[in-house]
Design an enzyme around this catalytic site. Structure first.
Site, PDB file in Angstrom:
ATOM      1  N   ASP A   1       0.815  -1.207   0.000  1.00  0.00           N
ATOM      2  CA  ASP A   1       0.000   0.000   0.000  1.00  0.00           C
ATOM      3  C   ASP A   1       0.855   1.266   0.000  1.00  0.00           C
ATOM      4  O   ASP A   1       0.541   2.243  -0.677  1.00  0.00           O
ATOM      5  CB  ASP A   1      -0.932   0.007   1.212  1.00  0.00           C
ATOM      6  N   GLY A   2       1.943   1.266   0.776  1.00  0.00           N
ATOM      7  CA  GLY A   2       2.790   2.451   0.842  1.00  0.00           C
ATOM      8  C   GLY A   2       3.403   2.798  -0.502  1.00  0.00           C
ATOM      9  O   GLY A   2       3.446   3.967  -0.889  1.00  0.00           O
TER      10      GLY A   2
ATOM     11  N   ASP B   1      -4.250  10.444   3.155  1.00  0.00           N
ATOM     12  CA  ASP B   1      -4.653  11.305   4.270  1.00  0.00           C
ATOM     13  C   ASP B   1      -3.659  12.427   4.522  1.00  0.00           C
ATOM     14  O   ASP B   1      -2.500  12.374   4.112  1.00  0.00           O
ATOM     15  CB  ASP B   1      -4.838  10.483   5.556  1.00  0.00           C
TER      16      ASP B   1
ATOM     17  N   HIS C   1      -8.822  18.093  21.800  1.00  0.00           N
ATOM     18  CA  HIS C   1      -7.667  17.989  22.684  1.00  0.00           C
ATOM     19  C   HIS C   1      -7.127  16.574  22.465  1.00  0.00           C
ATOM     20  O   HIS C   1      -7.684  15.604  22.993  1.00  0.00           O
ATOM     21  CB  HIS C   1      -8.074  18.211  24.139  1.00  0.00           C
TER      22      HIS C   1
ATOM     23  N   ASP D   1      -3.740  13.925  20.432  1.00  0.00           N
ATOM     24  CA  ASP D   1      -2.386  13.798  19.904  1.00  0.00           C
ATOM     25  C   ASP D   1      -2.297  14.316  18.472  1.00  0.00           C
ATOM     26  O   ASP D   1      -1.205  14.561  17.962  1.00  0.00           O
ATOM     27  CB  ASP D   1      -1.941  12.336  19.926  1.00  0.00           C
TER      28      ASP D   1
ATOM     29  N   THR E   1      -9.066   2.973   5.166  1.00  0.00           N
ATOM     30  CA  THR E   1      -8.551   1.711   5.689  1.00  0.00           C
ATOM     31  C   THR E   1      -7.100   1.836   6.165  1.00  0.00           C
ATOM     32  O   THR E   1      -6.453   0.835   6.459  1.00  0.00           O
ATOM     33  CB  THR E   1      -8.641   0.602   4.620  1.00  0.00           C
TER      34      THR E   1
ATOM     35  N   SER F   1      -7.040   2.612  11.941  1.00  0.00           N
ATOM     36  CA  SER F   1      -6.279   2.276  13.149  1.00  0.00           C
ATOM     37  C   SER F   1      -6.658   3.178  14.325  1.00  0.00           C
ATOM     38  O   SER F   1      -6.598   2.756  15.485  1.00  0.00           O
ATOM     39  CB  SER F   1      -4.777   2.404  12.877  1.00  0.00           C
TER      40      SER F   1
END
Length: 286
Positions: free
Chosen positions: A66-67, A141, A168, A170, A181, A186
């Protein structure tokens, strides 16, 4: 379709064994094929430059995972060439093919038995002191995430100029349907059919108990402002496009994300629905 470009992740296809077999098979059937080696890490070497691609090229076969496919899509968007991924890694939600189906797929492609899906992309740019910076494109994304110390950041979210929420957390993931996906999933975000016309907004490890993912229309514009959390320290964040760090922001800066004008073309061979593919991948890899 007779003329192909292979983009291969050199770490996934040892000694270019499969690449050579594909190239020979295409040429034996009267087609032409060149290959480009991507090392899977260097963003600038993810795909060939336009002048390196023969004019007669009709399709791109991406060998890796995928990467590799995501990086190739980001760089090949301007070419308008359709891509198909061959998964040589683990899960590979975005890659339709596995190694054992490559030569069946080549027969289908060379006999023009395929369809092309248009996949939306995102474009984003930072705003510092009222000045817009250069835009970048993402197939999967755009992720705005904390840097440095293990402390949360305040991300003030507006849609179409209207305040929506302050996260608020990360960080925050702004995802295309194709990217649902990936990191979005995740982080607990919804899985969406890649042909859908929506933008997904998912916080990362939010510290608000009531915080949930938000799905908005593909014509909406998202603005994320970096809010101040502590008076004694200015927080900084990074903005990643498909996993590549590109922009750093500080308190008061904004980042604007919207649908890109161009799309990525993905070759489809099987008559499976997205849900059937999803079920097959989950059964295979658990």
């Amino acid at each position: 379709m007779k003329h192909f470009l292979i983009i291969v992740n050199s770490f996934k296809d040892a000694n270019l064994r499969l690449t050579g077999e594909i190239k020979s098979y295409i040429e034996e059937r009267g087609g032409s094929c060149i290959y480009y080696i991507s090392n899977g890490e260097d963003e600038d070497a993810a795909a060939p430059k336009p002048e390196q691609i023969p004019e007669e090229t009709q399709g791109v076969i991406v060998l890796g995972g995928d990467g590799t496919l995501i990086r190739a899509a980001d760089h090949m968007m301007q070419s308008g060439l359709p891509l198909i991924g061959v998964n040589l890694g683990t899960l590979g939600y975005l890659c339709e093919l596995e190694e054992n189906s490559v030569f069946w797929a080549l027969d289908q492609l060379m006999d023009n038995q395929y369809i092309i899906e248009q996949r939306m992309m995102l474009v984003g740019c930072g705003i510092r002191g009222g000045e817009r910076e250069a835009s970048k494109i993402a197939f999967n994304d755009v992720v705005i995430h904390r840097t440095g110390s293990l402390s949360i950041v305040n991300l003030i979210l507006s849609v179409n100029g209207r305040y929506l929420n302050t996260f608020h957390a990360d960080g925050i993931i702004i995802s295309t349907p194709t990217g649902s996906t990936g990191y979005n999933m995740s982080a607990g975000g919804p899985i969406v059919d890649p042909k859908a016309s929506v933008i997904l907004i998912t916080p990362i490890n939010a510290h608000n108990l009531s915080t949930r993912s938000i799905v908005i229309g593909d014509e909406d514009e998202v603005v994320v402002e970096i809010g101040r959390r502590r008076s004694q320290k200015d927080e900084t964040v990074e903005v990643s496009f498909d996993g590549d760090n590109a922009v750093k922001l500080k308190v008061g800066d904004q980042f604007v994300i919207r649908k890109a004008e161009k799309t990525t073309q993905i070759l489809k061979l099987r008559n499976e629905s997205f849900l059937e593919i999803l079920r097959r991948k989950m059964e295979t890899y658990g």
